[in-house]
Design an enzyme around this catalytic site. Structure first.
Site, PDB file in Angstrom:
ATOM      1  N   SER A  27      19.111 -12.715 -12.638  1.00 50.77           N
ATOM      2  CA  SER A  27      19.206 -11.824 -13.803  1.00 50.77           C
ATOM      3  C   SER A  27      17.824 -11.491 -14.372  1.00 50.77           C
ATOM      4  O   SER A  27      17.609 -10.388 -14.876  1.00 50.77           O
ATOM      5  CB  SER A  27      20.110 -12.421 -14.884  1.00 50.77           C
ATOM      6  N   ILE A  54       9.367 -26.590  -6.144  1.00 48.88           N
ATOM      7  CA  ILE A  54       8.000 -26.835  -6.593  1.00 48.88           C
ATOM      8  C   ILE A  54       7.033 -26.388  -5.497  1.00 48.88           C
ATOM      9  O   ILE A  54       7.242 -26.698  -4.323  1.00 48.88           O
ATOM     10  CB  ILE A  54       7.807 -28.331  -6.925  1.00 48.88           C
ATOM     11  N   LEU A  55       6.011 -25.653  -5.901  1.00 47.52           N
ATOM     12  CA  LEU A  55       5.044 -25.111  -4.950  1.00 47.52           C
ATOM     13  C   LEU A  55       3.806 -25.991  -4.911  1.00 47.52           C
ATOM     14  O   LEU A  55       3.336 -26.473  -5.948  1.00 47.52           O
ATOM     15  CB  LEU A  55       4.660 -23.684  -5.364  1.00 47.52           C
ATOM     16  N   HIS A  90      10.091 -20.442 -17.784  1.00 44.29           N
ATOM     17  CA  HIS A  90      10.684 -21.767 -17.854  1.00 44.29           C
ATOM     18  C   HIS A  90      11.577 -21.811 -19.094  1.00 44.29           C
ATOM     19  O   HIS A  90      11.147 -21.409 -20.177  1.00 44.29           O
ATOM     20  CB  HIS A  90       9.581 -22.830 -17.949  1.00 44.29           C
ATOM     21  N   GLN A 134      16.923 -13.962 -24.499  1.00 46.99           N
ATOM     22  CA  GLN A 134      15.498 -13.862 -24.844  1.00 46.99           C
ATOM     23  C   GLN A 134      14.617 -13.816 -23.603  1.00 46.99           C
ATOM     24  O   GLN A 134      13.575 -13.160 -23.596  1.00 46.99           O
ATOM     25  CB  GLN A 134      15.087 -15.029 -25.747  1.00 46.99           C
ATOM     26  N   GLU A 135      15.027 -14.514 -22.541  1.00 48.12           N
ATOM     27  CA  GLU A 135      14.258 -14.445 -21.290  1.00 48.12           C
ATOM     28  C   GLU A 135      14.179 -13.001 -20.806  1.00 48.12           C
ATOM     29  O   GLU A 135      13.126 -12.530 -20.363  1.00 48.12           O
ATOM     30  CB  GLU A 135      14.912 -15.317 -20.204  1.00 48.12           C
TER      31      GLU A 135
HETATM   32  N1  NHR Z   1       5.193 -24.933  -8.780  1.00 48.21           N
HETATM   33  C1  NHR Z   1       4.057 -25.304  -9.383  1.00 48.21           C
HETATM   34  N2  NHR Z   1       3.096 -25.813  -8.626  1.00 48.21           N
HETATM   35  N3  NHR Z   1       3.868 -25.209 -10.714  1.00 48.21           N
HETATM   36  C2  NHR Z   1       4.852 -24.719 -11.485  1.00 48.21           C
HETATM   37  O1  NHR Z   1       4.638 -24.617 -12.791  1.00 48.21           O
HETATM   38  C3  NHR Z   1       6.087 -24.327 -10.905  1.00 48.21           C
HETATM   39  C4  NHR Z   1       6.217 -24.454  -9.528  1.00 48.21           C
HETATM   40  C5  NHR Z   1       7.409 -24.093  -8.892  1.00 48.21           C
HETATM   41  C6  NHR Z   1       8.485 -23.667  -9.622  1.00 48.21           C
HETATM   42  C7  NHR Z   1       9.609 -23.251 -11.784  1.00 48.21           C
HETATM   43  C8  NHR Z   1      10.051 -24.541 -12.497  1.00 48.21           C
HETATM   44  C9  NHR Z   1      10.695 -24.320 -13.824  1.00 48.21           C
HETATM   45  O2  NHR Z   1      10.373 -23.351 -14.511  1.00 48.21           O
HETATM   46  C10 NHR Z   1       8.381 -23.576 -11.011  1.00 48.21           C
HETATM   47  C11 NHR Z   1       7.184 -23.884 -11.663  1.00 48.21           C
HETATM   48  C12 NHR Z   1      11.778 -26.406  -9.723  1.00 48.21           C
HETATM   49  C13 NHR Z   1      11.658 -27.724 -10.128  1.00 48.21           C
HETATM   50  C14 NHR Z   1      12.174 -28.846  -9.264  1.00 48.21           C
HETATM   51  O3  NHR Z   1      12.159 -29.992  -9.657  1.00 48.21           O
HETATM   52  C15 NHR Z   1      11.033 -27.974 -11.314  1.00 48.21           C
HETATM   53  C16 NHR Z   1      10.533 -26.930 -12.071  1.00 48.21           C
HETATM   54  C17 NHR Z   1      10.641 -25.618 -11.652  1.00 48.21           C
HETATM   55  C18 NHR Z   1      11.274 -25.357 -10.481  1.00 48.21           C
HETATM   56  N4  NHR Z   1      12.660 -28.548  -8.022  1.00 48.21           N
HETATM   57  C19 NHR Z   1      13.154 -29.497  -7.046  1.00 48.21           C
HETATM   58  C20 NHR Z   1      12.110 -29.712  -5.934  1.00 48.21           C
HETATM   59  O4  NHR Z   1      12.190 -30.789  -5.322  1.00 48.21           O
HETATM   60  C21 NHR Z   1      14.417 -28.992  -6.380  1.00 48.21           C
HETATM   61  C22 NHR Z   1      15.507 -28.752  -7.347  1.00 48.21           C
HETATM   62  C23 NHR Z   1      16.651 -27.910  -6.771  1.00 48.21           C
HETATM   63  O5  NHR Z   1      16.538 -27.379  -5.648  1.00 48.21           O
HETATM   64  O6  NHR Z   1      17.635 -27.721  -7.507  1.00 48.21           O
HETATM   65  O7  NHR Z   1      11.304 -28.822  -5.651  1.00 48.21           O
HETATM   66  O8  NHR Z   1      11.503 -25.150 -14.263  1.00 48.21           O
HETATM   67  C1  GAR Z   2      16.669 -18.883 -15.934  1.00 52.28           C
HETATM   68  O1  GAR Z   2      17.211 -19.405 -17.098  1.00 52.28           O
HETATM   69  C2  GAR Z   2      15.287 -19.459 -15.692  1.00 52.28           C
HETATM   70  O2  GAR Z   2      14.567 -19.636 -16.878  1.00 52.28           O
HETATM   71  C3  GAR Z   2      15.625 -20.771 -15.083  1.00 52.28           C
HETATM   72  O3  GAR Z   2      16.730 -20.540 -14.252  1.00 52.28           O
HETATM   73  C4  GAR Z   2      17.445 -19.399 -14.727  1.00 52.28           C
HETATM   74  C5  GAR Z   2      17.511 -18.375 -13.627  1.00 52.28           C
HETATM   75  O4  GAR Z   2      18.380 -17.343 -13.962  1.00 52.28           O
HETATM   76  N1  GAR Z   2      14.537 -21.280 -14.321  1.00 52.28           N
HETATM   77  C6  GAR Z   2      14.429 -22.559 -14.023  1.00 52.28           C
HETATM   78  O5  GAR Z   2      15.187 -23.383 -14.436  1.00 52.28           O
HETATM   79  C7  GAR Z   2      13.261 -22.880 -13.105  1.00 52.28           C
HETATM   80  N2  GAR Z   2      13.325 -24.267 -12.795  1.00 52.28           N
HETATM   81  P1  GAR Z   2      18.346 -15.972 -13.173  1.00 52.28           P
HETATM   82  O6  GAR Z   2      18.406 -16.319 -11.687  1.00 52.28           O
HETATM   83  O7  GAR Z   2      19.573 -15.247 -13.615  1.00 52.28           O
HETATM   84  O8  GAR Z   2      17.077 -15.262 -13.532  1.00 52.28           O
END
Ligand code: NHR
Ligand code: GAR
Length: 209
Positions: A13, A92-93, A109, A173-174
């Site tokens: 979305s 996570i990247l 986020h 809001q996002e």
């Molecule tokens: N990568 C980096 N290096 N830095 C950030 O700030 C990142 C990123 C990758 C994704 C989005 C993030 C969020 O907004 C994001 C920010 C995934 C996880 C996670 O724990 C945490 C935060 C975010 C995205 N992922 C698990 C993993 O092992 C898998 C979880 C799943 O597949 O459901 O990568 O919250």
């Molecule tokens: C959004 O709420 C976004 O902020 C959150 O997942 C949703 C995605 O919705 N992101 C995370 O939690 C990243 N870890 P969308 O696919 O409809 O945009």
């Protein structure tokens, strides 16, 4: 014309909000590709139906995080992005990917960072008794959810809220702040100094629901 690539894992979305505002407001930009680590992501189908190039790379089919990241970087590199937008991207990247795209990599986020980085933000905010919650658009750095903050939106946490009702309120809001942040980037209206992002026109970087 700035070239935007969007990475997502699900519904998409936020991607839709960005694609639609880009078209409505006539930005000098185009979403040139959408990639997902989940081949079944609804967002991929939506993008494909709009004629946007898509790529599905299942992270489970890669030997390591580094191998997945490298393949992701290669595939999106073919689209020549000026900006990479994480929109509900759930992997996570690693350092290499982030360094390669640093300064042109945004995430949204669903919390008021630096509170509640990581997963399950709404549940954790409710359990902590927070009276405010929200969302943050930030530049991505190697440290998860710790990059320079572009814009935040605040919503109340109301008595009786559950994860669903709070996430619905935050999502509205996002869809408001993410297109705004992407537009600012595209128009060159953001500067980062000592980890702090300024909007050069003085536009508000805080939104209250
Ligand atoms: N990568 C980096 N290096 N830095 C950030 O700030 C990142 C990123 C990758 C994704 C989005 C993030 C969020 O907004 C994001 C920010 C995934 C996880 C996670 O724990 C945490 C935060 C975010 C995205 N992922 C698990 C993993 O092992 C898998 C979880 C799943 O597949 O459901 O990568 O919250
Ligand atoms: C959004 O709420 C976004 O902020 C959150 O997942 C949703 C995605 O919705 N992101 C995370 O939690 C990243 N870890 P969308 O696919 O409809 O945009």
């Amino acid at each position: 014309m700035k070239r935007i690539v969007i990475l997502l894992s699900g519904r998409g979305s936020n991607m839709q909000a960005i694609v639609e505002r880009c078209a409505e407001e006539g930005w000098d930009a185009r979403v040139v590709g959408v990639a997902s680590n989940r081949p079944g992501a609804a967002g991929l189908a939506w993008a494909a139906a709009r004629g946007i190039a898509t790529a599905a790379l299942d992270h489970r089919e890669h030997a390591s995080r580094e191998a997945f990241d490298a393949e992701l970087a290669r595939v999106i590199g073919l689209w020549g992005p000026d900006l990479v937008v994480l929109a509900g991207f759930m992997r996570i990247l690693g350092n290499d990917f982030v360094r390669r795209h640093e300064g042109r990599l945004l995430n949204i986020h669903p919390s008021l960072l630096p509170a509640f980085s990581g997963l399950h933000t709404h549940r954790r905010a409710i359990e902590a008794g927070c009276k405010a919650a929200g969302a943050t658009v930030h530049f991505v750095t190697p440290e998860l959810d710790h990059g320079p903050i572009v814009v935040q939106a605040v919503v109340p946490v109301l008595p009786g809220d559950d994860e669903q009702s709070l996430s619905d309120r935050v999502l509205v809001q996002e869809h408001r702040i993410y297109p705004l942040a992407v537009r600012w980037f595209v128009e060159g209206r953001l500067r980062t100094e000592a980890g702090v992002v300024t909007q050069l026109d003085g536009a508000p970087q805080l939104y209250l629901a």
